[in-house]
Design an enzyme around this catalytic site. Structure first.
Site, mmCIF file in Angstrom:
data_model
loop_
_atom_site.group_PDB
_atom_site.id
_atom_site.type_symbol
_atom_site.label_atom_id
_atom_site.label_comp_id
_atom_site.label_asym_id
_atom_site.label_seq_id
_atom_site.Cartn_x
_atom_site.Cartn_y
_atom_site.Cartn_z
ATOM 1 N N GLY A 14 -0.519 5.453 8.252
ATOM 2 C CA GLY A 14 0.310 4.469 7.543
ATOM 3 C C GLY A 14 1.641 4.304 8.262
ATOM 4 O O GLY A 14 2.565 5.064 8.024
ATOM 5 N N GLY A 16 4.055 2.258 7.988
ATOM 6 C CA GLY A 16 5.040 1.443 7.281
ATOM 7 C C GLY A 16 6.429 2.040 7.526
ATOM 8 O O GLY A 16 6.601 2.896 8.404
ATOM 9 N N ALA A 17 7.403 1.616 6.712
ATOM 10 C CA ALA A 17 8.775 2.052 6.936
ATOM 11 C C ALA A 17 8.904 3.575 6.792
ATOM 12 O O ALA A 17 9.486 4.241 7.653
ATOM 13 C CB ALA A 17 9.703 1.341 5.954
ATOM 14 N N GLY A 19 6.465 5.870 6.865
ATOM 15 C CA GLY A 19 5.622 6.523 7.874
ATOM 16 C C GLY A 19 6.350 6.611 9.207
ATOM 17 O O GLY A 19 6.381 7.659 9.859
ATOM 18 N N ASN A 120 4.725 6.591 -3.447
ATOM 19 C CA ASN A 120 5.277 6.392 -4.784
ATOM 20 C C ASN A 120 4.166 6.541 -5.823
ATOM 21 O O ASN A 120 3.024 6.167 -5.558
ATOM 22 C CB ASN A 120 5.809 4.950 -4.903
ATOM 23 C CG ASN A 120 7.317 4.887 -4.822
ATOM 24 O OD1 ASN A 120 8.002 5.916 -4.823
ATOM 25 N ND2 ASN A 120 7.853 3.679 -4.781
ATOM 26 N N ALA A 154 14.097 3.162 4.036
ATOM 27 C CA ALA A 154 13.953 2.596 5.382
ATOM 28 C C ALA A 154 13.333 1.214 5.267
ATOM 29 O O ALA A 154 12.613 0.942 4.302
ATOM 30 C CB ALA A 154 13.062 3.490 6.234
ATOM 31 N N LYS A 208 10.071 12.080 -10.639
ATOM 32 C CA LYS A 208 10.219 10.868 -9.817
ATOM 33 C C LYS A 208 9.404 9.724 -10.441
ATOM 34 O O LYS A 208 9.837 8.567 -10.459
ATOM 35 C CB LYS A 208 9.768 11.168 -8.377
ATOM 36 C CG LYS A 208 9.826 9.974 -7.425
ATOM 37 C CD LYS A 208 11.250 9.604 -7.078
ATOM 38 C CE LYS A 208 11.473 8.407 -6.174
ATOM 39 N NZ LYS A 208 10.449 7.803 -5.454
ATOM 40 N N ASN A 212 10.634 5.903 -11.531
ATOM 41 C CA ASN A 212 9.949 4.664 -11.139
ATOM 42 C C ASN A 212 9.407 3.896 -12.352
ATOM 43 O O ASN A 212 9.420 2.660 -12.372
ATOM 44 C CB ASN A 212 8.818 4.958 -10.145
ATOM 45 C CG ASN A 212 9.344 5.405 -8.792
ATOM 46 O OD1 ASN A 212 8.960 6.438 -8.270
ATOM 47 N ND2 ASN A 212 10.264 4.659 -8.230
ATOM 48 N N ASN A 216 11.356 0.439 -11.833
ATOM 49 C CA ASN A 216 10.648 -0.541 -10.985
ATOM 50 C C ASN A 216 10.143 -1.771 -11.738
ATOM 51 O O ASN A 216 10.479 -2.903 -11.366
ATOM 52 C CB ASN A 216 9.507 0.147 -10.220
ATOM 53 C CG ASN A 216 10.040 1.155 -9.213
ATOM 54 O OD1 ASN A 216 11.140 1.676 -9.378
ATOM 55 N ND2 ASN A 216 9.279 1.433 -8.182
HETATM 56 O O1 KPL Z 1 12.037 4.556 -5.723
HETATM 57 C C1 KPL Z 1 12.547 3.516 -6.048
HETATM 58 C C2 KPL Z 1 11.794 2.291 -5.753
HETATM 59 O O2 KPL Z 1 12.358 1.213 -5.672
HETATM 60 O O3 KPL Z 1 10.562 2.421 -5.567
HETATM 61 C C3 KPL Z 1 13.870 3.500 -6.763
HETATM 62 C C4 KPL Z 1 14.324 4.926 -6.950
HETATM 63 C C5 KPL Z 1 13.735 2.828 -8.080
HETATM 64 C C6 KPL Z 1 14.977 2.872 -5.945
HETATM 65 O O4 KPL Z 1 14.889 1.499 -5.863
#
Ligand code: KPL
Length: 329
Positions: A14, A16-17, A19, A120, A154, A208, A212, A216
């Protein structure tokens, strides 16, 4: 003197940014970090027949200091000999891509290869654990699985160029199978600034997840920066979402302290006030979101205990509508 870790063979799945960010951080300490070309994706960078021989120079623009360049070794997903040599694969694809990207590789890995998932949300570890154990037993494999989360930021500015946009805590820890070797752990913790090994890791990943879950989807629905959520009118909804997280986590055997969690969420809102969350950006760019691995994961776990999570369900339904509009445009 810089420690060297030349014997460990590491690859990142992966590019991506995140990775590529981790690729550069590791490449500062060890040579020959590889990138595995995803079997489920063909891009213009990946499609050429000669990629087997390609060793591109990747550019890194750190938050402070000079631009850096590190050479990557590209590994094709069907290059059995190269896959067989790997000691560690760091999986940096999105949660919904993990299974598709990893499954074709599993049969080619060596007995002691270790996997580290860094995405995430949560979920792929549940699908992967039985698969690893099944494959392991059948093929005589003894794979290990670690999980992690990073709050580093990133952005990818070109196929082989990333710019660091923020520092942040990275938490890693063991999940299943054989533990990661001490030398690999040491390398990761030296390479990634502000990183720590956590035992157990799941409570950290749930904290975490809660951040999110609260930030999000709301920023995607409101079409706002994270800072908007500091306004008093959103507090009740955020607290209701977090209540559901605390209840489900308790059934998973994870004690989350509501007050501390609330404080963490509002502190992230403040610290990232000017940022657009990743889900906001996904909707904005017409991409699939990670909702299934975030609020969707909570709902799935809740259902397995016969619990209901009405606030999170309401939010997921709104994101599904937004996502279908955004991806149809
Ligand atoms: O992890 C994040 C995301 O945007 O996925 C947060 C912590 C909400 C920061 O924008």
């Amino acid at each position: 003197m810089k420690p060297t870790y030349s014997s460990e063979k590491i690859a990142i799945l992966g590019a991506g940014a995140i990775g590529q960010l981790v690729f550069h951080q590791l490449s500062r300490l060890t040579q020959g970090v590889a990138l595995i070309l995803r079997p489920d994706v063909t891009t213009s960078t990946h499609s050429s027949k000669s990629t087997k021989e390609l060793e591109p120079e990747l550019t890194f623009l750190p938050l402070s200091g000079e631009a850096e360049q590190h050479q990557a070794r590209l590994i094709q997903a069907d290059d059995k000999a190269a896959l067989k040599e790997l000691d560690l694969i760091i999986v940096c694809v999105k949660a919904y891509q993990v299974q598709g990207a990893l499954t074709p590789l599993l049969a080619h890995l060596k007995t002691s290869c270790h996997l580290l998932l860094l995405h995430n949300g949560l979920g792929p570890h549940l699908e992967l654990t039985p698969l690893l154990e099944g494959k392991g037993l059948h093929l005589g494999l003894n794979l290990g699985l670690s999980l992690g989360t990073t709050s580093q930021g990133a952005i990818k500015q070109a196929p082989w160029q990333v710019k660091q946009t923020g520092t942040g805590l990275t938490q890693l820890g063991h999940h299943a199978g054989t533990e990661m070797s001490a030398s690999l752990k040491q390398l990761l913790l030296h390479a990634i600034p502000d990183s720590q090994w956590c035992s157990p890791i799941l409570p950290m990943l749930w904290q975490k997840l809660a951040v999110n879950i609260a930030i999000n989807p709301l920023t995607a629905i409101l079409n706002s920066r994270n800072g908007e959520l500091a306004k008093p009118q959103y507090r009740k909804l955020i607290l209701a979402l977090l209540d559901e997280v605390v209840t489900v986590a308790k059934h998973e055997g994870i004690e989350l302290e509501k007050a501390a969690l609330t404080e963490r969420v509002f502190s992230v809102i403040k610290l990232t006030a000017n940022n657009f969350s990743s889900m906001h950006q996904d909707i904005h760019h017409g991409r699939k979101t990670e909702i299934d691995a975030i609020n969707g994961y909570l709902i799935k776990r809740a259902k397995s205990y016969g619990l209901s999570t009405p606030k999170n369900e309401e939010i997921v339904n709104k994101i599904i509508v937004l996502e279908s509009k955004a991806t149809a445009d």
